[in-house]
Enzyme design. Structure first.
Site, short mmCIF file in Angstrom:
data_model
loop_
_atom_site.label_atom_id
_atom_site.label_comp_id
_atom_site.label_asym_id
_atom_site.label_seq_id
_atom_site.Cartn_x
_atom_site.Cartn_y
_atom_site.Cartn_z
N ASP A 106 0.81 -1.21 0.00
CA ASP A 106 0.00 0.00 0.00
C ASP A 106 0.85 1.27 0.00
OD1 ASP A 106 0.43 -1.18 2.73
OD2 ASP A 106 -0.34 0.75 3.37
N ASP A 130 1.66 -9.66 4.04
CA ASP A 130 0.61 -9.35 5.01
C ASP A 130 -0.80 -9.57 4.44
OD1 ASP A 130 2.73 -8.49 6.59
OD2 ASP A 130 2.49 -6.39 5.99
N ARG A 174 1.68 -6.48 10.45
CA ARG A 174 1.32 -5.10 10.79
C ARG A 174 -0.09 -5.05 11.37
NH1 ARG A 174 2.74 -0.95 6.17
NH2 ARG A 174 1.36 -2.30 4.97
N GLU A 224 1.84 -9.28 15.04
CA GLU A 224 2.63 -8.20 15.64
C GLU A 224 1.79 -6.96 15.95
OE1 GLU A 224 5.69 -7.14 12.89
OE2 GLU A 224 4.30 -6.58 11.30
#
Length: 350
Positions: A106, A130, A174, A224
């Site tokens: 992104d 991710d 993330r 995380e």
């Protein structure tokens, strides 16, 4: 046409497969000249651009190799100030580029969208372990990362049951929990904690205590970006000027410290870290990356710049890069995998 190719953000299994498919499709089908831009957008930011040719032979034999032959950077941000942006514009004109294929997440898509200001036409290819890029149900690199994390979780389980421990394994991801969710399910983790669901410490303690009485070990998979209810994110570092300045990491150790006083079992934490990004891509990711690269080349040949390749409903398509920039795809609360996890007895910290 003269087309540039770059890889931005973190490395990812399958990048070379995309580079190969883009270059070969543009050369064979589009009769284009292809130029590789080194180290992501950083290769366009200096006093002179840094590039390498991408002829047919340059991209042969790289399909199965992890990483990126072009290099990458997750801190280069050409939009950070007007002077840098102007230099990028000069370099684009000096290279005589008609467009660029930007392969990244992104952050890369946001930069590609912003560089329209200096006349850089872009086609985007979604890349992330991710799996958090909007309007794309599966990005290449994710399948490989799930396989790597699953293998690690299974190996850690053998230590857990041998020593009767609670073993916490922290995955990347993330603010999206896809990697923790799928690898946790695939490895039969007892507890899966995601960024999308703030966990209650008491729920995790209760599950660990129950397993102390039965199996005598517990496997916890935590993303995380997960955090305790009422708590805050665990930030590893902050990087100035980066498109993603906040780097997460260490939540597994935080959870270990919170759990240990409440349990008889010894609690250990393992942060998988960059091992999840490395290695050769799985066959699934090699095929998906090739499909993405081929479609990106077709968009270039058709002059359909400002688009990002997507996978939706199992079919390759595209969406406007503007619709992807500065957005993320997280696990929705009604996702079938969450319902399934609950039904088979997985603790989600609720």
């Amino acid at each position: 046409m003269r087309i540039g190719v770059l890889t931005g953000g973190g490395d990812c299994p399958g990048l070379n497969a995309v580079i190969r498919a883009v270059a070969k499709s543009l050369i064979h089908h589009g009769h284009c000249e292809v130029v590789g831009i080194l180290d992501g957008f950083e290769g366009l930011m200096g006093d002179a651009p840094r590039t390498r040719p991408l002829g047919w032979g340059d991209v042969s034999g790289i399909l199965h190799i992890g990483g990126t032959i072009l290099g990458t950077s997750n801190s280069a941000n050409p939009l950070k100030d007007d002077a840098t942006l102007a230099q990028v514009g000069r370099n684009v004109r000096a290279l005589g580029l008609d467009g660029v294929v930007a392969i990244g997440g992104d952050g890369t898509m946001s930069i590609a969208h912003g560089l329209r200001a200096v006349g850089l036409n872009a086609v985007g290819v979604p890349k992330t372990i991710d799996n958090d890029i909007a309007h794309c149900e599966r990005s290449f690199g994710f399948d490989t990362a799930v396989a790597t994390a699953t293998d690690a979780l299974r190996r850690i389980e053998s230590t857990a049951y041998s020593h009767h421990r609670v073993m916490i394994v922290e995955t990347m991801g993330r603010h999206a929990g896809w990697l923790a969710l799928e690898s946790g399910i695939a490895s039969a983790a007892d507890v899966i904690l995601l960024p999308e669901i703030d966990y209650g410490l008491e729920a995790v303690i209760a599950r660990c205590r129950a397993r102390e009485q039965r199996q005598r070990y517990t496997i916890v998979c935590i993303g995380e970006g997960a955090k305790e209810r009422g708590g805050s994110l665990t930030v590893r570092e902050r990087v100035e000027y980066s498109p993603d300045p906040v780097r997460l990491g260490g939540v597994g150790h935080v959870l270990r410290e919170r759990l240990q006083p409440h349990l008889k079992s010894e609690v250990r934490a393992t942060v998988l870290g960059h091992v999840q990004r490395g290695g050769d891509p799985t066959p699934f990711d090699r095929v998906l990356a090739t499909r993405f690269g081929h479609h990106a080349a077709r968009l270039v040949i058709e002059g359909r710049f400002g688009r990002m390749v997507t996978l939706q409903g199992g079919r390759i398509g595209s969406v406007a890069i503007a619709d992807v920039a500065n957005t993320q795809r997280t696990v929705p609360p009604d996702h079938e995998l969450l319902a399934m996890a609950r039904d088979i007895g997985v603790c989600l910290g609720e």
